[in-house]
Design a protein around this motif. Structure first.
Motif, PDB file in Angstrom:
ATOM      1  N   GLU A  19     -11.593  13.244  13.604  1.00  0.00           N
ATOM      2  CA  GLU A  19     -11.393  12.964  12.177  1.00  0.00           C
ATOM      3  C   GLU A  19     -10.588  14.057  11.461  1.00  0.00           C
ATOM      4  N   GLU A  20     -10.238  15.138  12.176  1.00  0.00           N
ATOM      5  CA  GLU A  20      -9.582  16.278  11.536  1.00  0.00           C
ATOM      6  C   GLU A  20      -8.287  15.869  10.813  1.00  0.00           C
ATOM      7  N   LEU A  21      -7.483  15.041  11.486  1.00  0.00           N
ATOM      8  CA  LEU A  21      -6.198  14.638  10.888  1.00  0.00           C
ATOM      9  C   LEU A  21      -6.423  13.820   9.618  1.00  0.00           C
ATOM     10  N   LEU A  22      -7.475  13.024   9.621  1.00  0.00           N
ATOM     11  CA  LEU A  22      -7.765  12.223   8.422  1.00  0.00           C
ATOM     12  C   LEU A  22      -8.193  13.104   7.263  1.00  0.00           C
ATOM     13  N   LYS A  23      -8.941  14.167   7.579  1.00  0.00           N
ATOM     14  CA  LYS A  23      -9.374  15.090   6.517  1.00  0.00           C
ATOM     15  C   LYS A  23      -8.149  15.763   5.884  1.00  0.00           C
ATOM     16  N   MET A  24      -7.187  16.132   6.743  1.00  0.00           N
ATOM     17  CA  MET A  24      -5.955  16.754   6.217  1.00  0.00           C
ATOM     18  C   MET A  24      -5.190  15.763   5.346  1.00  0.00           C
ATOM     19  N   GLU A  25      -5.175  14.503   5.794  1.00  0.00           N
ATOM     20  CA  GLU A  25      -4.474  13.471   5.019  1.00  0.00           C
ATOM     21  C   GLU A  25      -5.180  13.233   3.685  1.00  0.00           C
ATOM     22  N   GLU A  26      -6.496  13.296   3.719  1.00  0.00           N
ATOM     23  CA  GLU A  26      -7.250  13.130   2.466  1.00  0.00           C
ATOM     24  C   GLU A  26      -6.867  14.232   1.473  1.00  0.00           C
ATOM     25  N   ASP A  27      -6.802  15.467   1.969  1.00  0.00           N
ATOM     26  CA  ASP A  27      -6.419  16.583   1.090  1.00  0.00           C
ATOM     27  C   ASP A  27      -5.049  16.329   0.476  1.00  0.00           C
ATOM     28  N   ALA A  28      -4.107  15.895   1.330  1.00  0.00           N
ATOM     29  CA  ALA A  28      -2.739  15.682   0.840  1.00  0.00           C
ATOM     30  C   ALA A  28      -2.700  14.535  -0.164  1.00  0.00           C
ATOM     31  N   ALA A  29      -3.364  13.438   0.159  1.00  0.00           N
ATOM     32  CA  ALA A  29      -3.309  12.253  -0.722  1.00  0.00           C
ATOM     33  C   ALA A  29      -3.940  12.561  -2.079  1.00  0.00           C
ATOM     34  N   THR A  30      -5.092  13.211  -2.066  1.00  0.00           N
ATOM     35  CA  THR A  30      -5.764  13.487  -3.345  1.00  0.00           C
ATOM     36  C   THR A  30      -4.965  14.517  -4.158  1.00  0.00           C
ATOM     37  N   LEU A  31      -4.315  15.447  -3.465  1.00  0.00           N
ATOM     38  CA  LEU A  31      -3.439  16.402  -4.164  1.00  0.00           C
ATOM     39  C   LEU A  31      -2.380  15.658  -4.986  1.00  0.00           C
ATOM     40  N   PHE A  32      -1.940  14.500  -4.471  1.00  0.00           N
ATOM     41  CA  PHE A  32      -0.886  13.748  -5.152  1.00  0.00           C
ATOM     42  C   PHE A  32      -1.443  12.684  -6.096  1.00  0.00           C
ATOM     43  N   GLY A  33      -2.740  12.737  -6.347  1.00  0.00           N
ATOM     44  CA  GLY A  33      -3.319  11.838  -7.351  1.00  0.00           C
ATOM     45  C   GLY A  33      -3.740  10.485  -6.814  1.00  0.00           C
ATOM     46  N   ILE A  34      -3.707  10.303  -5.497  1.00  0.00           N
ATOM     47  CA  ILE A  34      -4.141   9.016  -4.938  1.00  0.00           C
ATOM     48  C   ILE A  34      -5.667   9.008  -4.912  1.00  0.00           C
ATOM     49  N   TYR A  87       7.109  10.760  -3.340  1.00  0.00           N
ATOM     50  CA  TYR A  87       6.966   9.598  -2.454  1.00  0.00           C
ATOM     51  C   TYR A  87       5.658   8.865  -2.777  1.00  0.00           C
ATOM     52  N   ALA A  88       4.584   9.637  -2.938  1.00  0.00           N
ATOM     53  CA  ALA A  88       3.278   9.035  -3.254  1.00  0.00           C
ATOM     54  C   ALA A  88       3.343   8.307  -4.592  1.00  0.00           C
ATOM     55  N   GLN A  89       3.920   8.962  -5.588  1.00  0.00           N
ATOM     56  CA  GLN A  89       3.964   8.361  -6.932  1.00  0.00           C
ATOM     57  C   GLN A  89       4.813   7.091  -6.941  1.00  0.00           C
ATOM     58  N   ALA A  90       5.933   7.125  -6.215  1.00  0.00           N
ATOM     59  CA  ALA A  90       6.809   5.941  -6.170  1.00  0.00           C
ATOM     60  C   ALA A  90       6.061   4.761  -5.551  1.00  0.00           C
ATOM     61  N   THR A 100       0.806  -1.216   0.000  1.00  0.00           N
ATOM     62  CA  THR A 100       0.000   0.000   0.000  1.00  0.00           C
ATOM     63  C   THR A 100       0.842   1.270   0.000  1.00  0.00           C
ATOM     64  N   SER A 101       0.269   2.302  -0.584  1.00  0.00           N
ATOM     65  CA  SER A 101       0.900   3.619  -0.501  1.00  0.00           C
ATOM     66  C   SER A 101       0.363   4.375   0.721  1.00  0.00           C
ATOM     67  N   GLN A 102      -0.517   3.718   1.473  1.00  0.00           N
ATOM     68  CA  GLN A 102      -1.094   4.361   2.670  1.00  0.00           C
ATOM     69  C   GLN A 102      -0.212   4.024   3.874  1.00  0.00           C
ATOM     70  N   HIS A 103       0.623   4.966   4.253  1.00  0.00           N
ATOM     71  CA  HIS A 103       1.609   4.720   5.311  1.00  0.00           C
ATOM     72  C   HIS A 103       1.287   5.563   6.537  1.00  0.00           C
ATOM     73  N   GLY A 104       0.118   5.357   7.127  1.00  0.00           N
ATOM     74  CA  GLY A 104      -0.287   6.212   8.249  1.00  0.00           C
ATOM     75  C   GLY A 104      -0.600   7.608   7.724  1.00  0.00           C
ATOM     76  N   LEU A 105      -0.400   8.608   8.592  1.00  0.00           N
ATOM     77  CA  LEU A 105      -0.682   9.999   8.178  1.00  0.00           C
ATOM     78  C   LEU A 105       0.544  10.545   7.442  1.00  0.00           C
ATOM     79  N   LYS A 106       0.926   9.860   6.391  1.00  0.00           N
ATOM     80  CA  LYS A 106       2.229  10.095   5.773  1.00  0.00           C
ATOM     81  C   LYS A 106       2.306  11.400   5.001  1.00  0.00           C
ATOM     82  N   TYR A 107       1.297  11.652   4.182  1.00  0.00           N
ATOM     83  CA  TYR A 107       1.457  12.743   3.220  1.00  0.00           C
ATOM     84  C   TYR A 107       1.338  14.112   3.874  1.00  0.00           C
ATOM     85  N   SER A 108       0.414  14.241   4.855  1.00  0.00           N
ATOM     86  CA  SER A 108       0.342  15.535   5.553  1.00  0.00           C
ATOM     87  C   SER A 108       1.638  15.761   6.331  1.00  0.00           C
TER      88      SER A 108
END
Ligand SMILES: Cc1cc2nc3c(=O)[nH]c(=O)nc-3n(C[C@H](O)[C@H](O)[C@H](O)COP(=O)(O)OP(=O)(O)OC[C@H]3O[C@@H](n4cnc5c(N)ncnc54)[C@H](O)[C@@H]3O)c2cc1C
Length: 434
Positions: free
Chosen positions: A118-133, A81-84, A59-67
């Motif tokens: 859920e605030e941290l997850l929302k931030m992670e969602e923003d970061a992940a989708t920004l990177f095309g996930i 990192y996300a693309q790799a 998985t590319s989901q590594h905890g709250l990685k992208y934020s």
């Protein structure tokens, strides 16, 4: 395969890979595909290191990685990192399909979840989708308790790493029960012989050579615990709790793997198995514990693995380490980068993962923490505050009642009750005073 007798040795190779875990095997496999003559040396058996005890979420989901990466290394490097990691998932699928590898590979959804905020997850969602996930937020999960929120990544995967390693290692020359005691220039020193190679790759999980490279100042190890449960309802997705004491869930055939209890190796494990057992009984009252185990992984200061040249002073020596408990995709990234490096090709991710990268300010706190832990450990070892000293650098060993082992809080080496070496970077047994 055991090492052949002396008389049948070819002692000069193009590439020697040290370590037959996921990182070493995949890298060797990719090099062999390029027609390179590669030999893998393994101290114990294939997959007997941390890979043998992984929960193997691909998985590319590594905890709250992208934020977190955006803050520590910046948006562009976090994007790489996300693309790799997304590419690594696709590469597993391609490899498994092209070679007809039967290893129960399956595309599944991966979730981070919280029962608190859920605030941290929302931030992670923003970061992940920004990177095309391909990610979305939800409150619906298959978990046996309600959550405040969950962040789902689509198109992630799981497989059986043992079946996978067994297949790819059949195509390779691997000498098991062959411990490397040192690397000097292009020489690989074994107990009873010396081999040479044009290029050497240390895929030993924690690098065993202290100087140059100084990896003992650049990462520590964390241990986590797993219960294998029988008799639970199936959970198709893979789940990882982001709260303190969060749990990990992952189906493996008829069994459910329940993980948690992460702590720095050598620090109090806090009754990890008891807490996992309580959680299992609470959420799956009819379940039976089939087996249990723990494993550990290397945690680099800036949250990015080290893949590339071991140091500027060792042009022919390479390293793979620092997977932070996400070693499946990281091993694939390592294999892709080192294949390209050794074949003289540019790899778009090489710079991000380079061990020669310069740390950002955000890593300095982690560096100081690790240095502080090492000073404390060395003090406890020097003044004999504990019954055992680590054979790596002399730190005082701490007792781990969960695994009944002596663990080093500095760099994570582990020893049995009698002082027999279990986990590196130490290379020999430790003396334990009765
Ligand atoms: C509890 C837990 C769950 C995990 N779950 C996941 C997950 O779901 N998904 C994921 O992506 N990652 C996961 N990980 C991380 C992943 O398991 C590791 O990052 C990965 O297995 C490390 O692979 P490796 O090849 O680097 O190391 P290893 O598998 O440890 O291989 C290194 C090999 O080198 C050999 N070796 C060492 N020294 C020498 C020497 N001197 N000479 C010869 N051989 C030597 C060792 O015997 C070993 O076989 C998890 C980690 C833990 C702790």
């Amino acid at each position: 395969m055991e090492a052949p007798g002396k008389e049948r040795i070819r002692d000069n190779r193009e590439v020697i890979v040290i370590g037959a875990g996921m990182a070493g095997l995949l890298t060797a496999f990719f090099l062999k595909e390029q027609g390179i003559d590669v030999l893998v040396l393994e101290a114990k058996e294939i997959g007997s290191g941390q890979t043998g005890r992984t929960t193997a979420k691909i998985t590319s989901q590594h905890g709250l990685k992208y934020s977190s990466l955006i803050k520590s290394i910046g948006v562009e490097r976090a994007r790489m990192y996300a693309q790799a990691n997304e590419q690594a998932i696709r590469e597993y699928e391609r490899l498994i399909r092209d070679h007809g590898i039967e290893c129960e590979f399956k595309r599944v959804l991966a979730y981070l979840y919280t029962t608190q905020d859920e605030e941290l997850l929302k931030m992670e969602e923003d970061a992940a989708t920004l990177f095309g996930i391909d990610a979305f937020f939800t409150t619906e999960t298959e978990l046996p308790f309600s959550v405040k929120g969950a962040l789902c990544f689509r198109n992630q995967a799981r497989f059986d790493p043992h079946l996978f390693m067994s297949h790819i290692s059949r195509e390779l020359e691997v000498w098991e029960h062959t411990r490397v005691s040192a690397v000097r220039g292009n020489q690989v020193i074994l107990e009873d012989r010396v081999l040479t190679a044009e290029k050497i790759i240390a895929a030993t999980h924690y690098p065993f050579r202290n100087v140059p490279g100084f990896y003992f100042l650049r990462e520590h190890q964390e241990r986590s615990y797993v219960l294998e449960l029988a008799g639970c309802d199936k959970i198709e997705g893979m789940y990882y709790g982001i709260d303190k004491d969060g749990l990990s869930f992952r189906q493996a055939g008829d069994f459910l793997l329940l993980g948690g209890g992460s702590h720095r190796t050598g620090q109090e494990p806090g009754e990890a198995y008891r807490r996992l057992t309580e959680a299992a009984k609470r959420y799956f009252p009819d379940c039976r514990i089939q087996s249990r185990w723990s494993a550990q992984d290397c945690m680099p200061h800036d949250g990015v693995p080290f893949i590339g040249r071991y140091s500027v002073f060792t042009p022919d020596l390479y390293v793979i380490t620092g997977f932070q408990k996400w070693g499946m995709t990281s091993s694939m990234i390592a294999a892709m980068i080192l294949r390209d490096e050794l074949c003289g090709r540019q790899n778009p991710y090489a710079k991000l993962f380079s061990p020669q990268r310069v740390y950002g300010k955000a890593s300095i706190g982690n560096l100081l923490l690790d240095v502080g832990m090492s000073i404390k450990g060395l003090y406890r070892g020097l003044f004999r505050k504990t019954p055992g000293r680590c054979s790596h650098m002399g730190c005082g060993l701490e007792w781990n009642p969960e695994e009944e082992s002596w663990d080093c809080p500095c760099h994570g080496s582990r020893f049995s009750v009698q002082g027999k070496l279990l986990d590196n970077p130490a290379k020999k047994d430790a003396e334990i005073k009765k």
